[in-house]
Design an enzyme around this catalytic site. Structure first.
Site, mmCIF file in Angstrom:
data_model
loop_
_atom_site.group_PDB
_atom_site.id
_atom_site.type_symbol
_atom_site.label_atom_id
_atom_site.label_comp_id
_atom_site.label_asym_id
_atom_site.label_seq_id
_atom_site.Cartn_x
_atom_site.Cartn_y
_atom_site.Cartn_z
ATOM 1 N N ARG A 184 1.069 -1.063 -0.277
ATOM 2 C CA ARG A 184 0.003 -0.084 -0.140
ATOM 3 C C ARG A 184 1.299 1.628 -0.546
ATOM 4 O O ARG A 184 0.239 2.187 0.631
ATOM 5 C CB ARG A 184 -0.832 0.179 1.385
ATOM 6 C CG ARG A 184 -1.756 -1.025 1.259
ATOM 7 C CD ARG A 184 -2.677 -0.964 0.123
ATOM 8 N NE ARG A 184 -3.184 -2.386 0.207
ATOM 9 C CZ ARG A 184 -3.235 -3.626 -0.134
ATOM 10 N NH1 ARG A 184 -2.249 -3.759 -1.641
ATOM 11 N NH2 ARG A 184 -3.885 -4.456 -0.383
ATOM 12 N N SER A 239 -10.609 -0.373 4.283
ATOM 13 C CA SER A 239 -9.500 -0.462 5.856
ATOM 14 C C SER A 239 -8.491 0.500 6.441
ATOM 15 O O SER A 239 -8.759 1.582 5.672
ATOM 16 C CB SER A 239 -8.298 -1.740 5.298
ATOM 17 O OG SER A 239 -9.107 -2.872 4.810
ATOM 18 N N GLU A 309 -4.404 3.346 6.707
ATOM 19 C CA GLU A 309 -4.654 2.703 5.233
ATOM 20 C C GLU A 309 -4.910 4.011 4.352
ATOM 21 O O GLU A 309 -3.999 4.577 3.318
ATOM 22 C CB GLU A 309 -5.096 1.443 5.277
ATOM 23 C CG GLU A 309 -4.665 1.660 3.477
ATOM 24 C CD GLU A 309 -5.732 0.069 3.419
ATOM 25 O OE1 GLU A 309 -4.675 -1.189 4.336
ATOM 26 O OE2 GLU A 309 -5.893 -0.130 2.688
HETATM 27 C C1 LIG Z 1 -15.696 -0.688 0.733
HETATM 28 C C2 LIG Z 1 -14.099 -0.178 0.437
HETATM 29 C C3 LIG Z 1 -13.963 -1.660 -0.156
HETATM 30 C C4 LIG Z 1 -12.378 -1.531 -0.479
HETATM 31 N N1 LIG Z 1 -11.326 -2.201 -0.794
HETATM 32 C C5 LIG Z 1 -10.033 -2.348 -0.678
HETATM 33 C C6 LIG Z 1 -8.800 -3.335 -1.168
HETATM 34 O O1 LIG Z 1 -9.535 -4.765 -0.984
HETATM 35 N N2 LIG Z 1 -7.517 -3.365 -1.399
HETATM 36 C C7 LIG Z 1 -6.997 -1.756 -1.154
HETATM 37 O O2 LIG Z 1 -6.348 -1.522 -1.953
HETATM 38 N N3 LIG Z 1 -7.499 -0.856 -1.149
HETATM 39 C C8 LIG Z 1 -9.717 -0.679 -0.965
HETATM 40 N N4 LIG Z 1 -10.400 0.216 -0.486
HETATM 41 C C9 LIG Z 1 -9.408 1.586 -0.888
HETATM 42 C C10 LIG Z 1 -9.479 2.252 -1.651
HETATM 43 O O3 LIG Z 1 -10.241 2.186 -2.626
HETATM 44 C C11 LIG Z 1 -8.311 1.682 -3.170
HETATM 45 O O4 LIG Z 1 -7.374 2.304 -2.270
HETATM 46 C C12 LIG Z 1 -8.692 2.677 -4.047
HETATM 47 O O5 LIG Z 1 -7.682 2.137 -5.309
HETATM 48 C C13 LIG Z 1 -8.851 4.619 -4.038
HETATM 49 O O6 LIG Z 1 -9.324 4.619 -5.275
HETATM 50 P P1 LIG Z 1 -9.611 6.228 -5.531
HETATM 51 O O7 LIG Z 1 -9.965 6.284 -7.062
HETATM 52 O O8 LIG Z 1 -10.667 5.655 -4.644
HETATM 53 O O9 LIG Z 1 -8.426 6.799 -5.132
HETATM 54 P P2 LIG Z 1 -8.870 8.322 -4.230
HETATM 55 O O10 LIG Z 1 -9.202 7.460 -2.371
HETATM 56 O O11 LIG Z 1 -9.466 9.144 -4.191
HETATM 57 O O12 LIG Z 1 -7.376 8.843 -3.523
HETATM 58 C C14 LIG Z 1 -6.833 7.946 -2.802
HETATM 59 C C15 LIG Z 1 -5.192 8.921 -3.611
HETATM 60 O O13 LIG Z 1 -4.625 8.739 -4.628
HETATM 61 C C16 LIG Z 1 -4.265 9.863 -5.335
HETATM 62 N N5 LIG Z 1 -5.108 9.767 -6.201
HETATM 63 C C17 LIG Z 1 -6.002 9.252 -7.356
HETATM 64 N N6 LIG Z 1 -5.976 9.970 -8.276
HETATM 65 C C18 LIG Z 1 -4.966 9.782 -8.656
HETATM 66 C C19 LIG Z 1 -4.648 10.175 -10.235
HETATM 67 N N7 LIG Z 1 -5.517 10.296 -11.358
HETATM 68 N N8 LIG Z 1 -3.168 11.464 -10.152
HETATM 69 C C20 LIG Z 1 -2.842 11.167 -9.220
HETATM 70 N N9 LIG Z 1 -3.338 11.088 -7.864
HETATM 71 C C21 LIG Z 1 -4.721 10.379 -7.899
HETATM 72 C C22 LIG Z 1 -5.486 10.698 -4.670
HETATM 73 O O14 LIG Z 1 -4.666 12.212 -4.766
HETATM 74 C C23 LIG Z 1 -5.031 10.323 -2.621
HETATM 75 O O15 LIG Z 1 -3.645 10.028 -2.845
HETATM 76 C C24 LIG Z 1 -11.333 -0.640 -0.114
HETATM 77 C C25 LIG Z 1 -12.454 0.712 0.218
HETATM 78 C C26 LIG Z 1 -14.214 0.605 -0.002
HETATM 79 C C27 LIG Z 1 -14.046 2.015 0.261
#
Ligand SMILES: Cc1cc2nc3c(=O)[nH]c(=O)nc-3n(C[C@H](O)[C@H](O)[C@H](O)COP(=O)(O)OP(=O)(O)OC[C@H]3O[C@@H](n4cnc5c(N)ncnc54)[C@H](O)[C@@H]3O)c2cc1C
Length: 319
Positions: A184, A239, A309
């Protein structure tokens, strides 16, 4: 407030919302407002917005689905750019497939594509490697930044290259080694301050391989079922803490007797100790108090320091 000249500039290319509630844009549904909020619906839109942002040295953050983010109650005083691709899929230019004779395949996608949608699309078409991502509500861009993973798979294992935008219209191609991936962790998320700007992920190439669509569909159903049976359905950020080496964070929080503990409308899920859920109108402060309680109890009971996380951004309510 955003400077008027920049607002004028931005409104020519995108709809800018001022004082936008960030709770509408993060999956746990807490946080204050953003001074400015724009949505990029595709790669071109994202590039145009970023040109204005970088040229004017504007304080900004690009978010995907907001599924790993919490904004504090004082909100964000710069521009929040949502990069969420509403299309993406069969016959769409946002997904480009290139098959090799050895059965491997390179798929190049725009960063705003939802992970789960891409995972279904690829498995239906017999391309294996992203099944683990089904049920993760983020975008592929967010997954690259966080080195997202589940069920033994992770982005780091399948990433061929990410295409990153830096100020001055500089486009860089980076590999997992360049991103210094570990659990992560990527240097995009953790080290951007050293350069003074956040790089933006525009596109991503994944290396996949051929497998029977039936087998892939079954795997996806298995993973979805596991998630449904172990995770709560209320709004959360997934998480809350990283798993320490010795135990899972959920087990530690459970052993500390905190499952089900509630402050305001924020609650440590009674189903999964590492999921903090919003039961209605939780504030960031409610969630923060629960996080501190969990960290304190786990430190006292097990001598283990939990590390977030999730990423926490923005200003305190008093600022
Ligand atoms: C119900 C649930 C279950 C989940 N299960 C998992 C799991 O099993 N495994 C896991 O690893 N995670 C999990 N997550 C966490 C999350 O979904 C992941 O980390 C996911 O990859 C985040 O993507 P996002 O687009 O929502 O990023 P965001 O939360 O919107 O952003 C996260 C980070 O990425 C940056 N970012 C986003 N897009 C860009 C871009 N295009 N360019 C530069 N920076 C960017 C943001 O600035 C921030 O720093 C879960 C979340 C939820 C709510």
């Amino acid at each position: 407030m955003l400077p008027t000249n920049i607002l004028d500039h931005l409104t020519k290319i995108a709809h800018v919302r001022e004082n936008e509630p960030l709770s509408h844009h993060v999956t746990i549904r807490v946080g204050g407002t953003a001074a400015g909020y724009v949505v990029a619906r595709d790669l071109q839109g994202l590039k145009e917005i970023m040109r204005v942002v970088y040229d004017n040295r504007l304080d900004f953050i690009v978010i995907g689905a907001g599924s790993n983010l919490l904004f504090r109650d004082g909100g964000f005083s710069g521009l929040v750019i949502e990069n969420f691709n509403v299309k993406g899929g069969a016959g769409d230019s946002s997904v480009q497939l290139e098959e090799n004779a050895d059965g491997s395949c390179l798929v190049k996608v725009e960063s705003g594509i939802p992970l789960a949608r891409l995972s279904y699309y690829l498995s239906r078409n017999g391309f294996s490697g992203l099944e683990w991502a089904v049920g993760i509500p983020g975008t592929i861009g967010g997954a690259v930044v966080n080195n997202a993973g589940a069920h033994g798979g992770s982005i780091g294992n399948i990433l061929e290259a990410a295409y990153i935008l830096e100020p001055g219209d500089v486009l860089k191609q980076v590999t997992p080694a360049d991103l210094e991936y570990s659990y992560r962790y990527s240097n995009i998320r953790y080290k951007w301050r050293e350069n003074g700007y956040r790089p933006v992920v525009l596109q991503v190439t994944l290396r996949l391989h051929r497998e029977s669509p039936d087998v892939l569909q079954k795997r996806i159903m298995l993973y979805s079922g596991r998630r449904r049976s172990s995770q709560p359905s209320q709004p959360s950020s997934g998480s809350m803490f990283k798993n320490p080496l010795s135990h899972t964070a959920g087990w530690l929080i459970d052993q500390a007797g905190l499952k089900g503990t509630r402050i305001g409308d924020a609650q440590i899920s009674s189903r999964h100790g590492n999921f903090f859920v919003n039961r209605g109108h939780a504030s960031y402060s409610d969630v923060e108090q629960l996080m501190n309680m969990a960290k304190d109890k786990v430190l006292q009971g097990f001598d283990i320091a939990l590390e977030e996380e999730v990423e926490i951004l923005g200003n305190d309510a008093s600022e």
